[in-house]
Design a protein around this motif. Sequence first.
Motif, PDB file in Angstrom:
ATOM      1  N   VAL A 140       0.842  -1.192   0.000  1.00 28.77           N
ATOM      2  CA  VAL A 140       0.000   0.000   0.000  1.00 28.77           C
ATOM      3  C   VAL A 140       0.882   1.248   0.000  1.00 28.77           C
ATOM      4  O   VAL A 140       1.612   1.487   0.969  1.00 28.77           O
ATOM      5  CB  VAL A 140      -0.924   0.034   1.231  1.00 28.77           C
ATOM      6  CG1 VAL A 140      -1.846   1.245   1.169  1.00 28.77           C
ATOM      7  CG2 VAL A 140      -1.726  -1.249   1.332  1.00 28.77           C
ATOM      8  N   PRO A 141       0.854   2.038  -1.076  1.00 24.50           N
ATOM      9  CA  PRO A 141       1.576   3.319  -1.047  1.00 24.50           C
ATOM     10  C   PRO A 141       0.818   4.317  -0.178  1.00 24.50           C
ATOM     11  O   PRO A 141      -0.372   4.562  -0.387  1.00 24.50           O
ATOM     12  CB  PRO A 141       1.585   3.744  -2.517  1.00 24.50           C
ATOM     13  CG  PRO A 141       0.409   3.056  -3.129  1.00 24.50           C
ATOM     14  CD  PRO A 141       0.209   1.783  -2.370  1.00 24.50           C
ATOM     15  N   THR A 142       1.471   4.887   0.800  1.00 23.92           N
ATOM     16  CA  THR A 142       0.780   5.776   1.729  1.00 23.92           C
ATOM     17  C   THR A 142       1.738   6.779   2.346  1.00 23.92           C
ATOM     18  O   THR A 142       2.960   6.659   2.209  1.00 23.92           O
ATOM     19  CB  THR A 142       0.112   4.961   2.851  1.00 23.92           C
ATOM     20  OG1 THR A 142      -0.624   5.825   3.700  1.00 23.92           O
ATOM     21  CG2 THR A 142       1.153   4.215   3.680  1.00 23.92           C
ATOM     22  N   ALA A 143       1.181   7.760   3.016  1.00 23.09           N
ATOM     23  CA  ALA A 143       1.993   8.747   3.737  1.00 23.09           C
ATOM     24  C   ALA A 143       2.290   8.209   5.126  1.00 23.09           C
ATOM     25  O   ALA A 143       1.384   7.767   5.835  1.00 23.09           O
ATOM     26  CB  ALA A 143       1.249  10.079   3.835  1.00 23.09           C
ATOM     27  N   ILE A 144       3.563   8.237   5.506  1.00 25.30           N
ATOM     28  CA  ILE A 144       3.976   7.771   6.823  1.00 25.30           C
ATOM     29  C   ILE A 144       4.644   8.917   7.577  1.00 25.30           C
ATOM     30  O   ILE A 144       5.054   9.916   6.988  1.00 25.30           O
ATOM     31  CB  ILE A 144       4.935   6.572   6.730  1.00 25.30           C
ATOM     32  CG1 ILE A 144       6.233   6.992   6.026  1.00 25.30           C
ATOM     33  CG2 ILE A 144       4.279   5.410   5.995  1.00 25.30           C
ATOM     34  CD1 ILE A 144       7.321   5.930   6.082  1.00 25.30           C
ATOM     35  N   THR A 145       4.742   8.773   8.883  1.00 18.48           N
ATOM     36  CA  THR A 145       5.395   9.797   9.702  1.00 18.48           C
ATOM     37  C   THR A 145       6.867   9.913   9.315  1.00 18.48           C
ATOM     38  O   THR A 145       7.576   8.912   9.193  1.00 18.48           O
ATOM     39  CB  THR A 145       5.285   9.438  11.190  1.00 18.48           C
ATOM     40  OG1 THR A 145       3.905   9.362  11.551  1.00 18.48           O
ATOM     41  CG2 THR A 145       5.976  10.483  12.056  1.00 18.48           C
ATOM     42  N   CYS A 146       7.319  11.129   9.099  1.00 18.63           N
ATOM     43  CA  CYS A 146       8.714  11.372   8.719  1.00 18.63           C
ATOM     44  C   CYS A 146       9.636  10.915   9.851  1.00 18.63           C
ATOM     45  O   CYS A 146       9.488  11.334  11.002  1.00 18.63           O
ATOM     46  CB  CYS A 146       8.916  12.862   8.428  1.00 18.63           C
ATOM     47  SG  CYS A 146      10.625  13.295   8.038  1.00 18.63           S
TER      48      CYS A 146
END
Length: 372
Positions: A140-146
């Motif tokens: 799943v391509p997603t935004a993660i915490t930097c």
Amino acid sequence: MAKRDYYEVLGVSKTASDAELKSAFRKKAMECHPDRHPGDAAAEARFKELNEAYQMLSDGQKRAAYDRMGHAAFEQGGGPGGFGGAQGFGSMSDIFEDLFGDVFGGGRRAGGQNRGADLRYNMEITLDEAFKGKAATIKVPTAITCETCSGTGAKPGTKPKTCQTCKGQGRIRASQGFFAIERTCPACQGRGEIIEEGCPKCGGAGRTTKERQLSVNIPAGVEDGTRIRLSNEGEAGARGGPPGDLYLFISLKPHGFYQRDGADLFCRVPISMVQAALGGEFKVPTVDGGEALVKVPEGTQSGKQFRLRGKGMPVLRSRDVGDLYIQAQVETPQNLTRRQRELLSEFDKESSAHTQPESDGFFRKMKGFFGA
């Protein structure tokens, strides 16, 4: 100029309930709100009159005093609620936030962390996988915490600073004529903090994009359209906010033999005319990988269903199991030899109402219907 009766201003009777007062005020205030009529002094005056009437009548004690003495009850107090002071602005702001929310930009919104977006993943499985359940790995391509700034959005070694415009509240209160309205702080965009030096990896967003690999378990008995929720596996929230959820939507591939209806399975099996007439038996595969023997009684008609209990699909999160329904389809022979035609002709001559009761009865009724 004498003030109009408050009930007349709101267009309600003196016996109106609190709910009726609120509904009438909301409707009329929407029509003449200054935001909808910028620069219109008449609309602003009308709006102020409505505010005054509603503030008074929505307060039980003030309403009782007004019902007894009219406007004279407040002549010594400078009017109901004191519109000239900050306290009056605050109370009316609260009223409008309750009535209208963010319609005019006055609703409350918590500054700081924002929850991440929910994600959707479509998965197609076979009927066999739906029967047994399935362990799968998805990407799943997603935004993660930097990882560099731990989601703060600030350059490592620095921290976000409290916004001086809103003092960390994320909202500012501005006076608009006689009325005070809260709006999102333009300096920090409602976050309550200012990042002076952004993280070089995420550009101050506090999130980066990455393809994540997740292990999921599809339970036995899922149906087409089943939705499975994976908590906290969605997009990471902005600047350290909580993540959203991931939703798996299950679809089933068409099966070459079975049709499904809930937990029950259906299939059609062709049988010969001779087998239907004389009786016999045949085997059918079952969804669990085995076989089931079906006995055909003598004189079986096309369309007859045979029910095999417990040979269908499992019911999701239950110990129950559906059934398998087999529909017999009598096949008419084709490409007959001369001898086969002769035999069928002989059979037809020997046939009677006893051997073909349904067709004989049908044509007898037809004759009676047409008076033949």
